[in-house]
Design an enzyme around this catalytic site. Structure first.
Site, mmCIF file in Angstrom:
data_model
loop_
_atom_site.group_PDB
_atom_site.id
_atom_site.type_symbol
_atom_site.label_atom_id
_atom_site.label_comp_id
_atom_site.label_asym_id
_atom_site.label_seq_id
_atom_site.Cartn_x
_atom_site.Cartn_y
_atom_site.Cartn_z
ATOM 1 N N ARG A 177 0.860 -1.179 0.000
ATOM 2 C CA ARG A 177 0.000 0.000 0.000
ATOM 3 C C ARG A 177 0.887 1.217 0.000
ATOM 4 O O ARG A 177 2.026 1.178 0.441
ATOM 5 C CB ARG A 177 -0.909 0.027 1.228
ATOM 6 C CG ARG A 177 -0.170 0.045 2.552
ATOM 7 C CD ARG A 177 -1.094 -0.141 3.708
ATOM 8 N NE ARG A 177 -1.678 -1.452 3.658
ATOM 9 C CZ ARG A 177 -1.074 -2.549 4.071
ATOM 10 N NH1 ARG A 177 0.148 -2.491 4.545
ATOM 11 N NH2 ARG A 177 -1.662 -3.715 4.006
ATOM 12 N N ASP A 197 10.488 -2.237 -1.815
ATOM 13 C CA ASP A 197 9.376 -1.288 -1.749
ATOM 14 C C ASP A 197 9.223 -0.709 -0.346
ATOM 15 O O ASP A 197 9.700 -1.278 0.635
ATOM 16 C CB ASP A 197 8.078 -1.972 -2.162
ATOM 17 C CG ASP A 197 7.674 -3.036 -1.178
ATOM 18 O OD1 ASP A 197 8.538 -3.861 -0.827
ATOM 19 O OD2 ASP A 197 6.511 -3.044 -0.737
ATOM 20 N N GLU A 198 8.534 0.398 -0.262
ATOM 21 C CA GLU A 198 8.083 0.987 1.000
ATOM 22 C C GLU A 198 9.185 1.094 2.055
ATOM 23 O O GLU A 198 8.981 0.811 3.228
ATOM 24 C CB GLU A 198 6.881 0.206 1.546
ATOM 25 C CG GLU A 198 5.690 0.303 0.601
ATOM 26 C CD GLU A 198 4.517 -0.564 1.015
ATOM 27 O OE1 GLU A 198 3.382 -0.161 0.770
ATOM 28 O OE2 GLU A 198 4.743 -1.671 1.562
ATOM 29 N N ALA A 199 10.366 1.526 1.613
ATOM 30 C CA ALA A 199 11.490 1.696 2.542
ATOM 31 C C ALA A 199 11.428 3.108 3.131
ATOM 32 O O ALA A 199 12.365 3.907 3.002
ATOM 33 C CB ALA A 199 12.806 1.457 1.824
#
Length: 559
Positions: free
Chosen positions: A3, A361-363
């Site tokens: 997300r 992702d989403e780091a």
């Protein structure tokens, strides 16, 4: 990947390849003997049987590239054999697989026997043999010729032959999927299907980290994927909530990091032998396993298992929630790269497939400078152990190595700058697999009343998941269609606990994503697709798949 908006859905209540290419072609022949039904060539079912008439050749999913209806149908009889020529074990394996599909419902013996080179003179055979030519079918294509005297499947490889078997299977009545004897008759319409895939990569992802799934559960999903010619199984093996693969050099990853899951369940992990079993089972269905170790974020299970992986040297507690983006490996520490090297080395050694996915992702808790430094070093490790780098599309903000594959999971709200970044990488040679979250994420709710799943990318009905063109999807951002190598349907499991949950969210959307990957763009049409999808309803029911009965599809009544 999971997300981009910080509004996670609440957790639902607990719920009660590469196959070696063959020199030449494979030929499979089904020949009907002269019988009362076969001689008559009747296209009608027996009174009281579950099938009313012979299924049209084109009424399958994915849609075939070319269909030419002609002549009388073929009727499978109890006299049929499966002949295998050339002592090729992978051809025999496809023949045994076909026999295993057909025997329970037909009640026929269908012996798999060695072919003596005399063809199908007996008129009751299923024949698999090496032959020459058929270069236009490529590595996965096939041709099916059906008539009163038999059905012939031709392919250059065993993978193509296997995909042809899935078409043959769908052309038979849905009751062929039953595990008890059914009345038949077992007929295939006359004519020719010539079929090759649009894209080489046609994937489905299963998140076994948020909730753990056993080997048997994964194998069940593999069987369901194979029916729709999916050829890549992406396994999300690590995340904040659980580490699912044994790593000998870091044993607490599995024993401790794998001991829980979302909501605080017991979790679980695969031994290397169990992982090898999944890989082998997938290969027997001509799927390649793509393992993923997500990094540098989505790593709380690893950080909880080993204090030294944290910058402050303090291990956090195990995590069982559903938030994202808060965890990170310690980029400056040398031990981080020893850890990455060990994990990738051990995983690469037990993965025969081409790809190794490193997430990316989403780091959100990693600075951009640290992210670029880390991803560049992690990619080098993947290459060191002979694998092709895959990562979520955020790796394009670093420096994707030559040959890398970025998996795009953006959706309508993804910003123009991020899409432009992906386009720039694609123009430099980075290949793309498309998994737009508001189209292909199987954990998105169908509508606001769906019990399972999430809605951060919106609700995704069956028509929305099907009605987009991978070749043109990112064209507005400047991505050349030649950069797209395929599609993938991910299933994240924050709310998914059982096989029934998997099936309720995957079906009937997954067949549509499979069609986008296999079928030529010219066949793409929602109005005709929903008719073919409706015809899959009885088949899914016969397979025990409790699929979502979308009100947009006119599902036939089932007896």
């Amino acid at each position: 990947m999971h997300r981009t908006a910080p509004r996670p859905s609440p957790l639902a209540p607990a719920l009660s390849r590469t196959v070696p290419r063959l020199a030449g072609s494979l030929l499979l022949v089904l020949a009907a003997g002269v019988s009362a039904v076969g001689a008559a060539g009747s296209a009608q079912a027996h009174p009281g049987s579950r099938g009313a008439a012979v299924r049209p050749l084109g009424q399958i999913v994915p849609a075939p590239a070319q269909v030419r209806a002609a002549g009388a149908p073929y009727t499978l009889t109890s006299a049929a054999q499966i002949r295998v020529a050339g002592h090729a074990p992978d051809v025999r394996q496809v023949g045994s697989y076909l026999a295993g599909l057909l025997r329970p419902s037909t009640g026929y013996a269908l012996p798999v026997v060695e072919d003596g080179g005399d063809g199908a003179k007996g008129g009751h055979d299923i024949r698999l043999a090496l032959t020459t030519g058929e270069g236009d079918l490529g590595a996965e294509g096939y041709r099916l010729d059906s008539g009163r005297d038999g059905v012939t499947l031709t392919a250059r490889t065993s993978a193509g032959l296997f995909h042809g078997v899935q078409t043959l299977r769908q052309l038979l009545p849905a009751s062929v999927e039953e595990r008890t004897r059914q009345p038949g008759p077992w007929q295939v319409a006359g004519g020719t299907v010539t079929d090759v895939p649009r894209y080489a990569y046609r994937g489905a992802m299963l998140d076994v980290s948020r909730h753990f799934f056993t080997v048997a559960q994964v194998e069940k999903y593999i069987d369901e994927l194979a029916l729709y010619k999916i050829n890549e199984l992406h396994l999300h093996l690590s995340d904040d909530q659980g580490w699912r693969i044994a790593i000998a050099s870091w044993p607490r990853l599995a024993s401790y990091g794998g001991s829980t899951e979302v909501g605080g369940g017991t979790g679980g992990s695969y031994t290397k032998a169990q992982y090898a079993q999944i890989v082998a089972y997938a290969a027997s269905r001509h799927l390649e396993v793509v393992p993923e170790i997500d990094m540098p974020s989505h790593t709380e299970a690893a950080l909880a298992s080993y204090a030294q992986l944290n910058c402050d040297g303090v291990a956090p507690p195990l995590y069982t929630g559903t938030e994202v983006g808060f965890s990170s490996l310690c980029v400056p520490k040398d031990v981080t790269y020893a850890f990455v090297d060990d994990v990738i080395r051990e995983l690469a050694a037990i993965t025969p497939g081409r790809y190794l996915h490193i997430g990316g992702d989403e780091a959100h808790s990693t600075s951009q400078a640290d992210y670029v430094s880390f991803m560049n070093r992690a990619q080098a490790v993947v290459q060191k152990y002979g694998k092709t780098v895959m990562g979520w599309h955020q790796i394009t903000s670093a420096s994707p190595v030559a040959g890398a594959v970025a998996q795009y999971w953006g959706y309508d709200e993804t910003g123009a700058a991020e899409r432009a970044q992906v386009a720039a990488a694609a123009k430099k040679g980075t290949r793309l697999v498309l998994s737009p979250a508001d189209r292909s994420y199987l954990d998105m709710k169908y509508d606001e009343n769906t019990r399972l799943g999430q809605d951060w990318a919106g609700t995704v009905e069956v028509d929305r998941s099907y009605d987009w063109d991978p070749g043109a999807y990112l064209a507005g951002a400047g991505v050349p269609s030649s950069a797209v190598i395929g599609v993938e349907a991910p299933l994240w499991t924050e709310t998914i606990v059982t096989n029934d949950d998997i099936e309720a969210m995957a079906f009937p959307r997954l067949p549509g994503i499979a069609e986008l990957g296999w079928s030529p763009e010219s066949t793409h049409d929602w109005a005709t697709y929903k008719v073919r999808l409706a015809a899959q309803g009885p088949r899914m029911s016969a397979l025990g798949i409790d699929f979502y009965r979308s009100p947009l599809v006119d599902w036939p009544s089932e007896r």
